[in-house]
Design an enzyme around this catalytic site. Sequence first.
Site, PDB file in Angstrom:
ATOM      1  N   LYS A  22     -24.471  66.224  18.671  1.00 15.22           N
ATOM      2  CA  LYS A  22     -23.366  66.970  19.035  1.00 15.22           C
ATOM      3  C   LYS A  22     -23.207  68.227  18.331  1.00 15.22           C
ATOM      4  O   LYS A  22     -23.263  69.424  18.774  1.00 15.22           O
ATOM      5  CB  LYS A  22     -22.052  66.304  19.279  1.00 15.22           C
ATOM      6  CG  LYS A  22     -20.808  67.083  19.274  1.00 15.22           C
ATOM      7  CD  LYS A  22     -19.667  66.413  19.543  1.00 15.22           C
ATOM      8  CE  LYS A  22     -18.629  66.251  18.474  1.00 15.22           C
ATOM      9  NZ  LYS A  22     -18.064  67.535  17.671  1.00 15.22           N
ATOM     10  N   ASN A  23     -22.997  68.192  16.891  1.00 16.49           N
ATOM     11  CA  ASN A  23     -22.766  69.331  16.107  1.00 16.49           C
ATOM     12  C   ASN A  23     -23.808  70.113  15.888  1.00 16.49           C
ATOM     13  O   ASN A  23     -23.607  71.323  15.361  1.00 16.49           O
ATOM     14  CB  ASN A  23     -22.282  68.737  14.758  1.00 16.49           C
ATOM     15  CG  ASN A  23     -20.797  68.051  14.773  1.00 16.49           C
ATOM     16  OD1 ASN A  23     -20.209  68.182  15.927  1.00 16.49           O
ATOM     17  ND2 ASN A  23     -20.512  67.357  13.706  1.00 16.49           N
ATOM     18  N   ARG A  92     -12.787  72.683  19.779  1.00 16.32           N
ATOM     19  CA  ARG A  92     -12.916  73.445  18.493  1.00 16.32           C
ATOM     20  C   ARG A  92     -14.114  74.396  18.260  1.00 16.32           C
ATOM     21  O   ARG A  92     -13.797  75.525  17.906  1.00 16.32           O
ATOM     22  CB  ARG A  92     -12.518  72.668  17.166  1.00 16.32           C
ATOM     23  CG  ARG A  92     -12.489  73.356  16.002  1.00 16.32           C
ATOM     24  CD  ARG A  92     -11.914  72.880  14.741  1.00 16.32           C
ATOM     25  NE  ARG A  92     -12.346  73.503  13.630  1.00 16.32           N
ATOM     26  CZ  ARG A  92     -11.349  74.673  13.194  1.00 16.32           C
ATOM     27  NH1 ARG A  92     -10.554  74.809  13.740  1.00 16.32           N
ATOM     28  NH2 ARG A  92     -11.815  75.213  11.829  1.00 16.32           N
ATOM     29  N   CYS A 116     -10.233  67.950  18.355  1.00 18.60           N
ATOM     30  CA  CYS A 116      -9.547  66.954  17.762  1.00 18.60           C
ATOM     31  C   CYS A 116      -8.438  67.063  17.203  1.00 18.60           C
ATOM     32  O   CYS A 116      -8.323  67.966  16.372  1.00 18.60           O
ATOM     33  CB  CYS A 116     -10.425  65.935  16.963  1.00 18.60           C
ATOM     34  SG  CYS A 116     -11.803  65.010  17.957  1.00 18.60           S
ATOM     35  N   ARG A 121      -6.391  72.428  11.132  1.00 17.63           N
ATOM     36  CA  ARG A 121      -7.822  73.035  11.311  1.00 17.63           C
ATOM     37  C   ARG A 121      -7.764  74.433  11.519  1.00 17.63           C
ATOM     38  O   ARG A 121      -7.960  75.074  12.652  1.00 17.63           O
ATOM     39  CB  ARG A 121      -8.296  72.262  12.467  1.00 17.63           C
ATOM     40  CG  ARG A 121      -8.724  71.052  12.210  1.00 17.63           C
ATOM     41  CD  ARG A 121      -9.647  70.288  13.239  1.00 17.63           C
ATOM     42  NE  ARG A 121     -11.184  70.396  12.999  1.00 17.63           N
ATOM     43  CZ  ARG A 121     -12.035  69.610  13.737  1.00 17.63           C
ATOM     44  NH1 ARG A 121     -11.604  68.971  14.611  1.00 17.63           N
ATOM     45  NH2 ARG A 121     -13.451  69.742  12.993  1.00 17.63           N
ATOM     46  N   ASP A 308     -16.751  62.076   9.642  1.00 14.51           N
ATOM     47  CA  ASP A 308     -16.876  61.561  10.953  1.00 14.51           C
ATOM     48  C   ASP A 308     -17.280  60.331  11.136  1.00 14.51           C
ATOM     49  O   ASP A 308     -17.406  59.748  12.218  1.00 14.51           O
ATOM     50  CB  ASP A 308     -17.849  62.426  11.802  1.00 14.51           C
ATOM     51  CG  ASP A 308     -17.492  63.921  12.069  1.00 14.51           C
ATOM     52  OD1 ASP A 308     -16.284  64.340  11.801  1.00 14.51           O
ATOM     53  OD2 ASP A 308     -18.095  64.677  12.563  1.00 14.51           O
ATOM     54  N   ARG A 400     -16.344  62.963  24.321  1.00 13.90           N
ATOM     55  CA  ARG A 400     -16.650  64.393  23.721  1.00 13.90           C
ATOM     56  C   ARG A 400     -17.850  64.324  22.976  1.00 13.90           C
ATOM     57  O   ARG A 400     -18.549  65.286  23.025  1.00 13.90           O
ATOM     58  CB  ARG A 400     -15.260  64.828  22.924  1.00 13.90           C
ATOM     59  CG  ARG A 400     -14.332  65.188  23.809  1.00 13.90           C
ATOM     60  CD  ARG A 400     -13.127  65.869  22.994  1.00 13.90           C
ATOM     61  NE  ARG A 400     -14.055  66.843  22.076  1.00 13.90           N
ATOM     62  CZ  ARG A 400     -13.867  67.207  21.004  1.00 13.90           C
ATOM     63  NH1 ARG A 400     -12.659  66.758  20.163  1.00 13.90           N
ATOM     64  NH2 ARG A 400     -14.425  67.944  20.140  1.00 13.90           N
TER      65      ARG A 400
HETATM   66  C1  UD1 Z   1     -17.588  70.411  11.523  1.00 17.14           C
HETATM   67  C2  UD1 Z   1     -17.747  69.400  12.358  1.00 17.14           C
HETATM   68  C3  UD1 Z   1     -16.638  67.955  12.403  1.00 17.14           C
HETATM   69  C4  UD1 Z   1     -16.755  67.788  10.830  1.00 17.14           C
HETATM   70  C5  UD1 Z   1     -16.522  68.953   9.909  1.00 17.14           C
HETATM   71  C6  UD1 Z   1     -16.651  68.416   8.545  1.00 17.14           C
HETATM   72  C7  UD1 Z   1     -18.733  70.859  14.111  1.00 17.14           C
HETATM   73  C8  UD1 Z   1     -18.715  70.917  15.701  1.00 17.14           C
HETATM   74  N1  UD1 Z   1     -17.678  69.702  13.907  1.00 17.14           N
HETATM   75  O1  UD1 Z   1     -16.161  70.879  12.058  1.00 17.14           O
HETATM   76  O2  UD1 Z   1     -17.456  67.040  13.330  1.00 17.14           O
HETATM   77  O3  UD1 Z   1     -15.916  66.711  10.850  1.00 17.14           O
HETATM   78  O4  UD1 Z   1     -17.425  69.973  10.179  1.00 17.14           O
HETATM   79  O5  UD1 Z   1     -17.947  67.946   8.165  1.00 17.14           O
HETATM   80  O6  UD1 Z   1     -19.929  70.641  13.825  1.00 17.14           O
HETATM   81  N2  UD1 Z   1     -10.826  74.850   7.222  1.00 17.14           N
HETATM   82  C9  UD1 Z   1      -9.957  75.802   6.596  1.00 17.14           C
HETATM   83  N3  UD1 Z   1      -9.934  76.970   7.389  1.00 17.14           N
HETATM   84  C10 UD1 Z   1     -10.878  77.487   8.089  1.00 17.14           C
HETATM   85  C11 UD1 Z   1     -12.139  76.298   8.386  1.00 17.14           C
HETATM   86  C12 UD1 Z   1     -12.035  75.043   7.992  1.00 17.14           C
HETATM   87  O7  UD1 Z   1      -8.744  75.764   6.156  1.00 17.14           O
HETATM   88  O8  UD1 Z   1     -11.293  78.590   8.574  1.00 17.14           O
HETATM   89  C13 UD1 Z   1     -10.752  73.637   6.614  1.00 17.14           C
HETATM   90  C14 UD1 Z   1     -10.413  72.581   7.722  1.00 17.14           C
HETATM   91  O9  UD1 Z   1      -9.285  72.451   8.391  1.00 17.14           O
HETATM   92  C15 UD1 Z   1     -11.116  71.287   7.071  1.00 17.14           C
HETATM   93  C16 UD1 Z   1     -12.145  71.781   6.132  1.00 17.14           C
HETATM   94  O10 UD1 Z   1     -11.954  72.949   5.944  1.00 17.14           O
HETATM   95  O11 UD1 Z   1     -10.001  70.811   6.427  1.00 17.14           O
HETATM   96  C17 UD1 Z   1     -13.598  71.497   6.606  1.00 17.14           C
HETATM   97  O12 UD1 Z   1     -13.527  72.117   7.862  1.00 17.14           O
HETATM   98  P1  UD1 Z   1     -15.152  72.768   8.577  1.00 17.14           P
HETATM   99  O13 UD1 Z   1     -16.124  72.473   7.695  1.00 17.14           O
HETATM  100  O14 UD1 Z   1     -14.893  74.174   9.087  1.00 17.14           O
HETATM  101  O15 UD1 Z   1     -15.159  71.929   9.805  1.00 17.14           O
HETATM  102  P2  UD1 Z   1     -15.533  72.421  11.382  1.00 17.14           P
HETATM  103  O16 UD1 Z   1     -16.454  73.326  11.207  1.00 17.14           O
HETATM  104  O17 UD1 Z   1     -14.210  72.303  12.063  1.00 17.14           O
END
Ligand code: UD1
Length: 419
Positions: A22-23, A92, A116, A121, A308, A400
Amino acid sequence: MDSIHVRGGNPLFGETKIQGSKNAVLPIMAAALLVEGVSVIENCPKIADVDHMQKLLAGIGCVIHWRNRSLYINAENANDNKMNSESVGKMRSSIMLLGAMLGRFGKAVMNYPGGCVIGARPIDIHLNALGKMGVTVKKEKNYFTATSEKLTGTVIELPSPSVGASENVILAAINAEGITTLRNAAPEPEIVALCDFLKKAGAKIDIKTEEGKVIIVIQGGVRLNPVSFRIPADRIVAGTYMLGVLGAGGHVFLKDAPASHMRAIIELAREMNADVNVTDKGIAVLADCITKPLKYLETDIYPLFPTDLQSQLLSILTIADGESVICEKIFEDRLKVVPQLRKMGADISISGNIATIRGVSRLKGTKVKAKELRGGAALVIAGIIAEGNTIISKRQFIERGYEDIARDFRDLGVIINNV
Ligand code: UD1
């Protein structure tokens, strides 16, 4: 009509095939916007998030169809209209389209992305990084407009290695003027898969590691050509099923499981006395029903233990022989499955982002509700290890990310059905 019924209490035996990731597929679908012609995405998982992304792309003029397990995306006539707010709100990963739209049109109009319910986030890291490339963002109450007259390559250091922000910068950088150097990029295999897709289409991207941090250098302004690309197998789905075997005991083969991306979970399985045998065709797991508690485990950035898989691990620790402690370091609100597990007899206390799990001899089947994707998968595992019948409602959350979790566990001998 939205639940999974499972009869628990038996070990798992047999073989199941692991679906595409998925990711990995979601940012690659977004990247198809940058390709002049048709992108063929092979081994594409048939999951709800892919449907959402498909709807979003169709809504801005892409022509998309399935042929067996391949998704064909023709983005030739795509436009820069505002994206479908319902689909953006549900997922997201819609945010992935931001970098791709900016790369293609210099403009993106979208609602704030959903997904989720596992924490706030925010998208500040995405917007700040794109801002350095010349993107201006106008925020409205429910949506924002991002524009850039000319995307410009530059050096960007992420404050933390966000997966999504790394993907957005890479996508925007493809059509930027000059070179973009992304420092402290996320090291996840899905980032590598995105870069592999783009490179196969002609992009010039170099990934290196310096002092433990990942640096990605992208040469802008390179035209991308039609491409076929195979999505790697999903390490989280494979890890979920591996945890199922650790919890229930048994002997299974996870066909196509990507062992090289699963070091942390394989090490953990061995620590819990499972016999894990890696071959080039997948992973065989032989395990007694889990009895060993885990003194302390933190979720962390790849290659350490993935957030995850945290909920699924929590499920099996409920029947360990003693006390375990898990610290969720990535998302501040990802212990949402705990009240549901307690309904099944689990003894878990929470303090902030730390869960303390005192093992009980058995969980008892009952009615529980999935609240989000991975927590939902964790309840399926809880149902498999519990005594009696468990009904998990709101299975759409699980869909999902899992094509059909009931089908896959049926392959492994579980009495489990979508109802
Ligand atoms: C992706 C994955 C998700 C996985 C996560 C961490 C996909 C579609 N989803 O989510 O399954 O759990 O990586 O491995 O690939 N953050 C901020 N500001 C931002 C962006 C992120 O504060 O602009 C924080 C988030 O709230 C979180 C952390 O950084 O606490 C990690 O987030 P991030 O690595 O961006 O995860 P996702 O890309 O949302």
